[in-house]
Design a protein around this motif. Sequence first.
Motif, mmCIF file in Angstrom:
data_model
loop_
_atom_site.group_PDB
_atom_site.id
_atom_site.type_symbol
_atom_site.label_atom_id
_atom_site.label_comp_id
_atom_site.label_asym_id
_atom_site.label_seq_id
_atom_site.Cartn_x
_atom_site.Cartn_y
_atom_site.Cartn_z
ATOM 1 N N LEU A 176 0.830 -1.195 0.000
ATOM 2 C CA LEU A 176 0.000 0.000 0.000
ATOM 3 C C LEU A 176 0.869 1.252 0.000
ATOM 4 C CD1 LEU A 176 -2.818 1.393 0.449
ATOM 5 C CD2 LEU A 176 -2.341 1.212 2.906
ATOM 6 N N ALA A 177 0.622 2.160 -0.928
ATOM 7 C CA ALA A 177 1.293 3.463 -0.949
ATOM 8 C C ALA A 177 0.414 4.471 -0.230
ATOM 9 C CB ALA A 177 1.554 3.912 -2.389
ATOM 10 N N VAL A 178 1.039 5.300 0.624
ATOM 11 C CA VAL A 178 0.332 6.355 1.349
ATOM 12 C C VAL A 178 0.936 7.689 0.922
ATOM 13 C CG1 VAL A 178 -0.379 7.244 3.600
ATOM 14 C CG2 VAL A 178 -0.034 4.779 3.291
ATOM 15 N N ALA A 179 0.307 8.371 -0.014
ATOM 16 C CA ALA A 179 0.838 9.641 -0.526
ATOM 17 C C ALA A 179 0.699 10.720 0.547
ATOM 18 C CB ALA A 179 0.085 10.046 -1.787
ATOM 19 N N LYS A 180 1.720 11.545 0.690
ATOM 20 C CA LYS A 180 1.717 12.557 1.760
ATOM 21 C C LYS A 180 2.475 13.802 1.311
ATOM 22 C CE LYS A 180 5.734 10.448 4.040
ATOM 23 N NZ LYS A 180 6.199 9.635 5.182
ATOM 24 N N HIS A 181 2.224 14.957 1.944
ATOM 25 C CA HIS A 181 1.365 15.253 3.090
ATOM 26 C C HIS A 181 0.308 16.231 2.592
ATOM 27 C CE1 HIS A 181 5.457 14.381 4.562
ATOM 28 N NE2 HIS A 181 4.854 13.791 5.597
ATOM 29 N N PHE A 182 -0.906 15.764 2.385
ATOM 30 C CA PHE A 182 -1.980 16.564 1.811
ATOM 31 C C PHE A 182 -2.308 17.739 2.732
ATOM 32 C CE2 PHE A 182 -6.395 17.561 0.758
ATOM 33 C CZ PHE A 182 -6.328 17.612 -0.623
ATOM 34 N N PRO A 183 -2.476 18.949 2.164
ATOM 35 C CA PRO A 183 -2.565 19.339 0.753
ATOM 36 C C PRO A 183 -1.259 19.871 0.166
ATOM 37 C CG PRO A 183 -3.316 21.146 2.098
ATOM 38 C CD PRO A 183 -2.919 20.063 3.061
#
Length: 341
Positions: A176-183
């Motif tokens: 699992l990829a967890v894209a960060k750091h929104f926004p």
Amino acid sequence: MTEFERDAHAVLLPVAGALTAEPWLRDLVGRGTRAVLIGETRAEYVARAMTPERRATESAADFEAFTAELAGAAAEPLLFAVDQEPWGIARLHDLVPAFPAADVLRGLPDEEIAAAAAAVASAARALGVTVFLSPVLDVLSGENPWLTGRTLPFGHAEVGRIAAAFVTGVQGAGVLAVAKHFPGHPELVLDPALHDTTLDAAVPANLEPFRRVVAAGVRAVMTGPVVVPAIDPAEPASTSAATVGLLRRELGFAGLVVSDDLDTPATTRGRSLIGTVMAALDAGADLLLLPGGPELAGLAGRIAARASTDDPFAARLTEAAARVRKTAETFERGRAGWAMS
């Protein structure tokens, strides 16, 4: 245990400071916690590198034994996360292949980036690791001690392209990829882990890299730790309903929303940890990044207690726990035929 108690445990993401299945951690996963972050020290985090001592002594067998023991103690499928940033912190150090350096990535075909990412992810899965808290999509335009050494020196379009290929490769290999750091956090004068700081109101966040990874099918996004005034002048991103709403509605993201560390000064802003946890759940976060320790059992109890008397909160908790469980089942350690549905 009540269903609310199981749900309250399911939304916790505790940090394990060592590859040791301590009693408090075994208790949490036995009660329904579905994810564990295998952490690094603060010194390693700041240095953006694991120590020579760790690299010399920490083995693949250590990871395999830890993940197998906890998976055996867990009531249900369990996720094992690490900070394995393709252009930043590499928690798995020499145990997995190195990702191409930034100067190589510029202009590299998407297929080659995805293949390199898949090689890293495949090696990680062999250790029992099933989640990368990455890629970092923040694009810096000025000073940022929190993210220095963790970002690509390219524009938003190129960062988005590379990150989308990375996500495709990693998730295609079962991690699992967890894209960060929104926004996105272009500039920060102070480190939010140490100070109550905010994004300068004059510096807009840029959503383009996040749009690219959402379009590429990223299954999880991590919100940031600070107030982004252009979106929400009062609440940090990880406790901001406006920020999560932007991710859900404008970007069309339907996956797992992961909070950043909920115990940092920039996120607590003087609140208690339990108050911050409640705010994150109310805002729409699904999985809550928290320091590990025996006190988490009591925190889960307080979440469950609120759910038993607050129907809207109970519905929100049920939704979050269901999303965590679905993700854990998809990326479960040792799962055969894990191809995403």
